[in-house]
Design a protein around this motif. Structure first.
Motif, short mmCIF file in Angstrom:
data_model
loop_
_atom_site.label_atom_id
_atom_site.label_comp_id
_atom_site.label_asym_id
_atom_site.label_seq_id
_atom_site.Cartn_x
_atom_site.Cartn_y
_atom_site.Cartn_z
N LEU A 20 3.68 0.74 -11.02
CA LEU A 20 3.67 0.46 -9.58
C LEU A 20 2.44 1.08 -8.93
O LEU A 20 1.84 0.49 -8.02
N TYR A 23 -0.44 -1.05 -9.80
CA TYR A 23 -0.36 -2.28 -8.98
C TYR A 23 -0.95 -2.06 -7.60
O TYR A 23 -1.67 -2.92 -7.08
N ARG A 27 -4.11 -4.40 -7.65
CA ARG A 27 -3.74 -5.66 -7.02
C ARG A 27 -3.82 -5.60 -5.49
O ARG A 27 -4.35 -6.51 -4.85
N SER A 209 -1.29 5.60 -4.84
CA SER A 209 -1.29 5.06 -6.21
C SER A 209 -1.21 6.18 -7.24
O SER A 209 -0.38 6.16 -8.16
N VAL A 243 1.67 -4.78 -15.45
CA VAL A 243 1.46 -5.64 -14.28
C VAL A 243 1.24 -7.08 -14.70
O VAL A 243 1.86 -8.01 -14.16
N GLU A 247 3.83 -10.19 -13.99
CA GLU A 247 3.40 -11.29 -13.13
C GLU A 247 3.46 -12.63 -13.87
O GLU A 247 3.82 -13.65 -13.29
N THR A 252 4.69 -14.11 -8.71
CA THR A 252 4.21 -13.25 -7.62
C THR A 252 4.44 -13.91 -6.26
O THR A 252 3.57 -13.89 -5.39
N THR A 258 7.05 -9.38 -6.77
CA THR A 258 5.95 -8.84 -7.56
C THR A 258 6.24 -7.42 -8.03
O THR A 258 5.99 -7.08 -9.19
N THR A 259 6.76 -6.56 -7.15
CA THR A 259 7.08 -5.20 -7.56
C THR A 259 8.20 -5.19 -8.60
O THR A 259 8.18 -4.37 -9.52
N VAL A 262 6.57 -6.07 -11.85
CA VAL A 262 5.84 -4.94 -12.43
C VAL A 262 6.80 -4.04 -13.21
O VAL A 262 6.50 -3.61 -14.34
#
Length: 343
Positions: A20, A23, A27, A209, A243, A247, A252, A258-259, A262
């Motif tokens: 995460l 990501y 991303r 992050s 990731v 995806e 996504t 999306t999370t 992941v």
């Protein structure tokens, strides 16, 4: 085999927190942050050394998160204020953290075999509530009780923690700051035109992050009962693999999807690696090669599938156009023939 898969799912859920974090940087911010390889170890090192010195595991884990956040912020400062290339900023911070991590631990490896950890605390909480027996009873009921380690409570706890982090991440990315962060990754010039401070947003995003990455590192150190200065090597590839796999499989469509993808990708990645290592001609030392292969396949296969689908769509459109042209020609021929007969 079942025990190995159980362990893969268990560790996969912990690594999902790190994924995460990757990501968010790769991303959301579109920032190739290699600080991850260093901040993962920083989280593990701080948690390990504090626990060895008698500190509460929860406090040690929290301090590790703060350290990861600060490491990410420094990377952001190097890029935004120092005007250093994003990739180089991450590399410089990763190199600096190697020495910092050695300073923190005092040696290359810190064992936690007989120390109280985050997970022993959690197991104690579940035991006091009488739920540990419930988890083991569920395992026995489905015929897995004798095959699995008695750590159902650990898996259940990590699933809850990861879901909470996922929900908080989703909620944050839908706030004004989160939307500005997403816009910064999409188009910095556009968001600047709305008087947003992209430098601050970049620093914040990288800090968050690496905070998640450090949290994952702290938990992995306590889960594996050791912290090692080299445990972060290739961690960015593992995060990217999670990731990309997630995806490709789950899609996504929205941030929430999306999370979730992941997290699912991280678990699937650990399962694939576990199964691959059980092949006779592969050894534990081949893990990095397996990781690289998984990432390559995850990048190439979806593109090949999309290209094949596009070819199928083009052939279908050409076939439909040909049928329409044929039908139109037949109608015109019939009309011409009818006119000639009437004359």
């Amino acid at each position: 085999m079942i025990t190995a898969l159980f362990g893969a799912v268990e560790s996969g859920v912990i690594y999902a927190i790190m994924a995460l974090g990757v990501y968010l940087s790769f991303r959301i911010l579109d920032f190739p942050d290699l600080t991850v390889d260093g901040s993962f170890v920083t989280g593990a090192a701080i948690a390990a050394i504090m626990i060895v010195n008698g500190q509460n595991p929860f406090l040690a884990t929290f301090v590790a998160v703060i350290a990861g956040f600060l490491a990410g912020c420094v990377t952001g400062l190097l890029h935004t204020k120092g005007k250093i290339n994003p990739l180089l900023s991450g590399i410089l911070m990763m190199i600096a953290l190697y020495s910092i991590n050695l300073r923190i631990m005092g040696r290359s490896n810190v064992p936690l075999l007989n120390e109280e950890s985050f997970f022993t605390k959690i197991e104690g909480v579940w035991a006091s509530m009488g739920l540990d027996n419930l988890f083991n009873s569920i395992g026995s009921a489905i015929g897995l009780g004798e095959s699995l380690p008695a750590t159902w409570s650990v898996l259940f706890s990590m699933i809850i923690l990861t879901i909470i982090i996922k929900i908080l991440t989703d909620m944050f990315l839908k706030t004004q700051v989160g939307l500005a962060l997403r816009a910064t990754g999409d188009n910095k010039r556009m968001i600047r035109s709305f008087s947003a401070n992209t430098d601050q947003l970049t620093i914040l995003g990288l800090g968050l992050s690496n905070a998640l990455v450090a949290l994952s590192g702290a938990l992995i150190a306590q889960y594996g009962s050791f912290a090692d200065v080299g445990m972060g090597i290739g961690m960015i590839i593992i995060g990217l693999a999670s990731v990309i796999i997630g995806e490709a499989i789950f899609g996504t469509r929205t941030i929430a999807v999306t999370t979730f993808a992941v997290i699912g990708g991280a678990v699937i990645y650990r399962i694939v690696v576990t199964l691959a290592l059980r092949v006779d001609f592969l050894e534990t030392g081949d893990m990095k090669l397996i990781t690289a292969t998984i990432v390559v396949l995850s990048l190439i296969v979806p593109k090949m599938v999309d290209a094949q689908k596009e070819k199928s769509r083009k052939r279908k459109r050409q076939s439909e156009r040909l049928q329409e042209a044929t039908a139109k020609g037949e109608e015109e021929y019939a009309a011409t023939k009818s006119d000639s007969q009437s004359i």
